[in-house]
Design a protein around this motif. Structure first.
Motif, PDB file in Angstrom:
ATOM      1  N   GLN A  57       0.826  -1.139  -0.005  1.00 27.61           N
ATOM      2  CA  GLN A  57      -0.172   0.325  -0.460  1.00 27.61           C
ATOM      3  C   GLN A  57       0.686   0.969  -0.119  1.00 27.61           C
ATOM      4  O   GLN A  57       0.427   1.740  -1.066  1.00 27.61           O
ATOM      5  CB  GLN A  57      -1.591  -0.127   1.158  1.00 27.61           C
ATOM      6  N   GLN A  58       2.221   1.498   0.833  1.00 28.65           N
ATOM      7  CA  GLN A  58       2.831   2.294   0.479  1.00 28.65           C
ATOM      8  C   GLN A  58       3.650   2.785  -0.653  1.00 28.65           C
ATOM      9  O   GLN A  58       3.939   3.441  -1.076  1.00 28.65           O
ATOM     10  CB  GLN A  58       3.845   2.138   1.964  1.00 28.65           C
TER      11      GLN A  58
ATOM     12  N   GLU B 230       2.401   1.883  -3.316  1.00 29.19           N
ATOM     13  CA  GLU B 230       1.074   2.147  -4.912  1.00 29.19           C
ATOM     14  C   GLU B 230       1.231   3.538  -4.183  1.00 29.19           C
ATOM     15  O   GLU B 230       0.997   4.355  -5.177  1.00 29.19           O
ATOM     16  CB  GLU B 230      -0.061   1.301  -4.721  1.00 29.19           C
ATOM     17  N   MET B 231       0.785   4.193  -3.163  1.00 27.97           N
ATOM     18  CA  MET B 231       0.598   5.812  -2.822  1.00 27.97           C
ATOM     19  C   MET B 231       1.723   6.496  -2.762  1.00 27.97           C
ATOM     20  O   MET B 231       1.450   7.477  -3.031  1.00 27.97           O
ATOM     21  CB  MET B 231      -0.073   5.680  -1.115  1.00 27.97           C
TER      22      MET B 231
ATOM     23  N   ARG C  51       1.211   6.537  -6.604  1.00 23.39           N
ATOM     24  CA  ARG C  51       0.667   7.820  -7.083  1.00 23.39           C
ATOM     25  C   ARG C  51       0.814   9.106  -7.318  1.00 23.39           C
ATOM     26  O   ARG C  51       0.198   9.806  -7.746  1.00 23.39           O
ATOM     27  CB  ARG C  51      -0.618   7.469  -6.217  1.00 23.39           C
ATOM     28  N   GLN C  52       1.178   9.287  -6.422  1.00 23.74           N
ATOM     29  CA  GLN C  52       2.454  10.761  -5.616  1.00 23.74           C
ATOM     30  C   GLN C  52       2.828  10.814  -6.672  1.00 23.74           C
ATOM     31  O   GLN C  52       2.507  12.006  -7.147  1.00 23.74           O
ATOM     32  CB  GLN C  52       2.517  10.820  -4.117  1.00 23.74           C
TER      33      GLN C  52
END
Length: 145
Positions: free
Chosen positions: A130-131, A133-134, A137-138
């Motif tokens: 999740q980190q 992927e985040m 995205r950023q």
């Protein structure tokens, strides 16, 4: 005499020209599958939400889609069967990925809306994914801006 056999020949040709539906199956269950890349529960839920939000664009009746969604979200196969049978939905494949309503409209489902993959990430691995992927995205948002 000739007319009768001609009529049969025309009916045979018409039947051959119609698209063939898959035969209904009485024995079905939710599929077992493995995603190409390991998924987190959050990403799987986003994929499911996206599918159900866009399903009207696939055609078919909204009431049928609602029944299919309820059957997919049920944890109990007996409940899923009851929902589908009550709605008049015919399951054509044993893994529930292809269904038809009583009018013959076809409903195709991706496996990820039916059940979780065998390689679903959990615990620390899920948090790390999740980190990652985040962060991706950023970076994409910064590149666009």
């Amino acid at each position: 005499m000739g007319c009768f056999s001609s009529k049969e020949a025309v009916e045979d040709r018409e039947a051959a020209a119609r698209p063939k539906r898959e035969a209904p199956t009485k024995q079905y269950s939710k599929p077992r599958w493995k995603s190409r890349e390991p998924l987190t529960a959050a990403k799987l839920q986003r994929m499911r939400d996206e599918f159900w939000d866009t399903q009207p664009h696939y055609g078919g009746d909204k009431a049928m889609w609602d029944a299919i969604k309820a059957a997919c979200q049920s944890d109990d196969m007996a409940t899923s069967r009851l929902i589908l049978e009550t709605a008049g939905i015919i399951v054509a494949r044993h893994d529930m990925t292809v269904m038809y309503d009583e009018r013959g409209v076809k409903y195709e489902l991706p496996k990820y809306v039916l059940c979780e993959p065998s390689n679903l990430l959990q615990g620390e691995a899920a948090e790390q994914q999740q980190q990652l992927e985040m962060a991706q995205r950023q970076q994409q948002q910064q590149a666009v801006a």
